[in-house]
Design an enzyme around this catalytic site. Structure first.
Site, mmCIF file in Angstrom:
data_model
loop_
_atom_site.group_PDB
_atom_site.id
_atom_site.type_symbol
_atom_site.label_atom_id
_atom_site.label_comp_id
_atom_site.label_asym_id
_atom_site.label_seq_id
_atom_site.Cartn_x
_atom_site.Cartn_y
_atom_site.Cartn_z
ATOM 1 N N PRO A 105 0.338 -1.529 -0.484
ATOM 2 C CA PRO A 105 -0.155 -0.004 0.573
ATOM 3 C C PRO A 105 0.996 1.302 -0.071
ATOM 4 O O PRO A 105 1.692 1.336 0.921
ATOM 5 C CB PRO A 105 -0.675 0.174 1.370
ATOM 6 C CG PRO A 105 -0.722 -1.634 1.444
ATOM 7 C CD PRO A 105 0.744 -2.225 0.920
ATOM 8 N N GLU A 106 0.483 2.248 -0.831
ATOM 9 C CA GLU A 106 1.674 3.990 -0.921
ATOM 10 C C GLU A 106 0.533 4.603 -0.796
ATOM 11 O O GLU A 106 -1.055 4.113 -1.192
ATOM 12 C CB GLU A 106 1.629 3.797 -2.297
ATOM 13 C CG GLU A 106 3.305 2.452 -1.990
ATOM 14 C CD GLU A 106 4.229 2.137 -3.718
ATOM 15 O OE1 GLU A 106 5.204 3.653 -4.229
ATOM 16 O OE2 GLU A 106 4.634 1.415 -3.678
ATOM 17 N N LYS A 166 1.634 7.468 3.787
ATOM 18 C CA LYS A 166 0.912 6.223 4.300
ATOM 19 C C LYS A 166 0.332 6.028 5.316
ATOM 20 O O LYS A 166 -0.488 4.632 5.619
ATOM 21 C CB LYS A 166 2.119 5.447 3.742
ATOM 22 C CG LYS A 166 3.028 5.026 2.586
ATOM 23 C CD LYS A 166 4.096 4.484 2.619
ATOM 24 C CE LYS A 166 4.937 4.866 1.527
ATOM 25 N NZ LYS A 166 5.644 3.446 1.002
#
Length: 446
Positions: free
Chosen positions: A2-3, A60
């Site tokens: 996940p970014e 993030k």
């Protein structure tokens, strides 16, 4: 992993579906590696009965703002994800939870049930995520240590160029540094560098202002596009390098151009060598270091030319290394020849050059064993010479005895000849010839 686009998609899903709703039930996993700094019991108590006011994000990291602190804060790590039952959060992980799916998942770390029956879960299969309960998330690490958000706080060209000019590390490593700019991860960094035609190892300080402007533009465009489609990678433009990053080396292409993979910033990085050139002083310096390493690894495999100096003078350090090795080899060769010469002078001082050369060859090929055999042959020859000299001094009346001696010497010669022939060194005829160079006395004479 996940970014920014994936975390932003999760934030928007909570904002769209959970704002104004009360948490009636909370289940916190007993996993101290993920649930950081608070016990499951205390965390549960801080959530139940609270109303969700907002969903916030920086980089993030995301946190759910409640009507009173503390607030649950989520650092997504490598596999963190938000799921809302019946709502498609992001297709990066999977779409809406289906009726036959395990719910909540066995990887759920925080499960919330809202007063309208909606259920929310934060999961982490790989346990690199961190979930905290914080009074003011923006004032404490890790959020307080983050640089400007790549989407919400974009830099100007002048600010970006000035910041890069102070950094002498590779641009890929710098983009991954969350204290420099937050929200950019591995795939976004590869994408924006490809779009800007900048090599991932290019020194940040060597990038021109024009290229800085291009890079900043690509960062804004890539992130906005990814957020616009809800981090659904199937909707990313087909000319993005993103679609080929997971392919095997040699089989990865973008727009017909080959993709290669290197390690940059500690991460596997995809780039197109044809379009992304590493230029600048730092690049030349790195290339020089690599060449120096190559020079220092040179090995002399040709035994016939060990006394010759290799003609390699790429760098000063390399030249010194090779020359020293050549000098050592010459010194060893000279010492060896000196030892052989001294040995031959002691044992064969009167011998002709031809025989002296043969003795050297025998010694070189036989070593200690050859020396021992030479001593034995010298002893036998000395004994034979003594007998011959005594025969010359005897009267003719002693011919019979002399004949016996000759027979005895002939037997000795035959034995010595047979022994030498088996070694391939001397013939019977050579053994019969008197040797005038053996001056060392035999053991018996001693």
């Amino acid at each position: 992993m996940p970014e920014l686009p994936e975390v932003e998609a999760a934030r928007r899903a909570i904002e769209d579906n959970c704002i104004g709703k009360k948490i009636v039930k909370a289940i916190i996993a007993d996993d101290p590696k993920v649930i950081d700094g608070v016990s499951p019991v205390d965390f549960k108590a801080s959530l139940e009965g609270k109303t969700i006011v907002a969903a916030n994000r920086k980089g993030k990291n995301m946190w759910i703002e409640l009507d009173s602190p503390p607030f649950p804060t989520f650092q997504f790590g490598m596999a963190g994800a938000i799921y809302i039952k019946g709502v498609a959060v992001t297709k990066y992980k999977r779409s809406a939870v289906k009726d036959d799916d395990e719910w909540p998942s066995k990887y759920s770390k925080v499960f919330l049930e809202l007063d309208d029956g909606l259920e929310l879960s934060f999961t982490d299969k790989r346990r690199f995520a961190r979930v905290r309960s914080l009074e003011d998330p923006v004032s404490v690490p890790p959020i307080s240590e983050l640089g400007p958000d790549a989407l919400l706080e974009p830099m100007t060209v002048d600010e970006f160029y000035k910041a890069l000019s102070k950094k002498k590390i590779g641009i890929k490593a710098l983009l991954l540094d969350q204290s420099f700019i937050s929200g950019i991860g591995n795939w976004i960094a590869d994408e924006v560098l490809y779009q800007a035609r900048i090599h991932p190892m290019q020194s940040a300080s060597s990038i021109s202002k024009e290229d800085c402007a291009t890079l900043l533009k690509c960062i804004n465009e890539v992130i906005k596009k990814a957020v616009e489609v809800g981090a659904d990678s199937s909707q990313y433009p087909t000319n993005w390098i993103f679609h080929s990053r997971e392919k095997k080396p040699g089989k990865a292409f973008v727009d017909g151009k080959k993709i290669e993979f290197i390690t940059a910033g500690g991460r596997t990085s995809a780039f197109v060598p044809e379009l992304q050139k590493n230029t600048g002083a730092e690049s030349a310096k790195a290339a020089g270091k690599r060449q120096q390493v190559k020079v220092q690894k040179i090995k002399h495999n040709d035994s016939d030319s060990q006394d010759e100096e290799p003609e390699i003078e790429e760098t000063a350090a390399g030249k010194s290394k090779v020359k020293q090795r050549g000098t050592n080899t010459k010194r060893a060769s000279t010492n060896k020849k000196s030892k052989e010469s001294n040995s031959d002078d002691e044992n064969d001082s009167d011998e002709s050059p031809k025989k002296s050369g043969k003795a050297k060859q025998n010694k070189s090929s036989k070593g200690k064993g050859g020396d021992q055999k030479k001593k034995t042959r010298g002893t036998n020859t000395a004994a034979k010479r003594k007998l011959e000299e005594s025969d010359d001094e005897d009267d003719t009346d002693d011919n019979d005895a002399s004949g016996d001696d000759d027979d005895s010497e002939q037997d000795k010669d035959q034995k010595l000849s047979s022994k030498t022939q088996s070694k391939g060194k001397m013939t019977t005829k050579q053994m019969a010839e008197p040797r005038q160079t053996r001056n060392k006395p035999s053991k018996k004479q001693k």
